[in-house]
Scaffold this active site. Sequence first.
Site, PDB file in Angstrom:
ATOM      1  N   ASP A 261       0.833  -1.203   0.000  1.00 24.93           N
ATOM      2  CA  ASP A 261       0.000   0.000   0.000  1.00 24.93           C
ATOM      3  C   ASP A 261       0.869   1.255   0.000  1.00 24.93           C
ATOM      4  O   ASP A 261       0.358   2.361  -0.164  1.00 24.93           O
ATOM      5  CB  ASP A 261      -0.905  -0.004   1.243  1.00 24.93           C
ATOM      6  CG  ASP A 261      -1.892   1.149   1.249  1.00 24.93           C
ATOM      7  OD1 ASP A 261      -2.649   1.290   0.268  1.00 24.93           O
ATOM      8  OD2 ASP A 261      -1.911   1.917   2.232  1.00 24.93           O
ATOM      9  N   GLU A 266       5.894   8.188  -3.995  1.00 20.46           N
ATOM     10  CA  GLU A 266       4.440   8.371  -3.975  1.00 20.46           C
ATOM     11  C   GLU A 266       4.105   9.782  -4.432  1.00 20.46           C
ATOM     12  O   GLU A 266       4.680  10.731  -3.911  1.00 20.46           O
ATOM     13  CB  GLU A 266       3.885   8.118  -2.566  1.00 20.46           C
ATOM     14  CG  GLU A 266       4.013   6.673  -2.114  1.00 20.46           C
ATOM     15  CD  GLU A 266       3.320   6.400  -0.782  1.00 20.46           C
ATOM     16  OE1 GLU A 266       2.579   7.286  -0.278  1.00 20.46           O
ATOM     17  OE2 GLU A 266       3.522   5.307  -0.233  1.00 20.46           O
ATOM     18  N   HIS A 287      -1.812   3.779  -1.115  1.00 15.38           N
ATOM     19  CA  HIS A 287      -1.697   4.349   0.235  1.00 15.38           C
ATOM     20  C   HIS A 287      -3.081   4.677   0.808  1.00 15.38           C
ATOM     21  O   HIS A 287      -3.342   5.803   1.255  1.00 15.38           O
ATOM     22  CB  HIS A 287      -0.806   5.596   0.234  1.00 15.38           C
ATOM     23  CG  HIS A 287      -0.164   5.850   1.564  1.00 15.38           C
ATOM     24  ND1 HIS A 287       1.087   6.399   1.695  1.00 15.38           N
ATOM     25  CD2 HIS A 287      -0.608   5.646   2.837  1.00 15.38           C
ATOM     26  CE1 HIS A 287       1.392   6.516   2.986  1.00 15.38           C
ATOM     27  NE2 HIS A 287       0.374   6.056   3.695  1.00 15.38           N
ATOM     28  N   ILE A 288      -3.944   3.679   0.801  1.00 18.13           N
ATOM     29  CA  ILE A 288      -5.311   3.881   1.294  1.00 18.13           C
ATOM     30  C   ILE A 288      -5.680   2.905   2.417  1.00 18.13           C
ATOM     31  O   ILE A 288      -6.837   2.865   2.833  1.00 18.13           O
ATOM     32  CB  ILE A 288      -6.339   3.760   0.152  1.00 18.13           C
ATOM     33  CG1 ILE A 288      -6.132   2.510  -0.694  1.00 18.13           C
ATOM     34  CG2 ILE A 288      -6.294   4.987  -0.745  1.00 18.13           C
ATOM     35  CD1 ILE A 288      -6.616   1.228  -0.086  1.00 18.13           C
ATOM     36  N   ALA A 289      -4.737   2.148   2.928  1.00 19.04           N
ATOM     37  CA  ALA A 289      -5.064   1.159   3.959  1.00 19.04           C
ATOM     38  C   ALA A 289      -5.729   1.803   5.172  1.00 19.04           C
ATOM     39  O   ALA A 289      -6.623   1.225   5.791  1.00 19.04           O
ATOM     40  CB  ALA A 289      -3.804   0.407   4.396  1.00 19.04           C
TER      41      ALA A 289
END
Length: 317
Positions: A261, A266, A287-289
């Site tokens: 993730d 980024e 990067h949404i965990a």
Amino acid sequence: MPDIVISEFIEPHAISQGLRGFDVHHDKTLVDQPEALKALLGESRALIVRNATPVTADVMDAGPNLVCIGRLGVGLDNIDVEAARARGIAVYPATGANAVSVAEWVIATAMVLLRGAYGSTLDVIAGTWPRENLIAGREIFGKRLGLVGFGSIARETALRGAALGMSVAAYDPFVAADDPAWTQPFGRVERLTLDEIVATSDVISLHVPLTAETRNLIDAGRLLTSKPGAILINGARGGIVDEAALAQALQEGNLGGAALDVFVEEPLSAAKAAVFVGCPNLILTPHIAGRSLEANERVSSMVVERVRAHLEGLAGA
């Protein structure tokens, strides 16, 4: 000039309710406008960010009246904490507020990767009925969950893994052997070394910050020692896993699957993502965990409450 500047997404009610009475400037595009952000900080007392706004010494110097920084999340690698400390600026992360969201992401991706059956929709629609190719999926029940780091998110992950019948082990040199954390409601978490976690776990989940010591913690050499068929999951920080080594381990069959993730770069560019092309049993998320609806509510509310309390405490001093 505003009392509080917010440079990234926050739940609107956290401003309208939690910051009532303060002059707030919220513009989520400021994350990409460093000079505009600095210009707004001239008389501001608080800055609230997520993970994409670099809060450097220069940014802090642009706000000589800054007394606190709120972080809508838990990692502090985008904030120069030493510079903040030197300037007497308090830093408030949303510790624990998104732990459930990340833990659920870890367990969900582990189950998908172990079972290996959820990419068949288009084949079924096309009438190819790929049943014989999907009968070797594995259950999560009875597998070992190895946690690298044993903070609040890892403990939530442990709870959910144990509820599904997993045994749980963890490595964390900062949690003493006699710490009560090792005894969870479901039973004792086995305390192992990092090498033991990698060598014996069916699912390895990373829960450490990115530091000089953890950069490339999971490298080519360590991946070679993993248990055959092991699943590696990183919802912590990019840079903890050597991405090229991970891709190679997947392509060569040294890992049973992986989920990332977080990434060194980024947003992840197409050029950087090319290393993952052709990797089997791989899940990549942006990067949404920790970004569920519920977690966003908790994170926003917690940070706003801490920032407000700090500013009101100064006013009453």
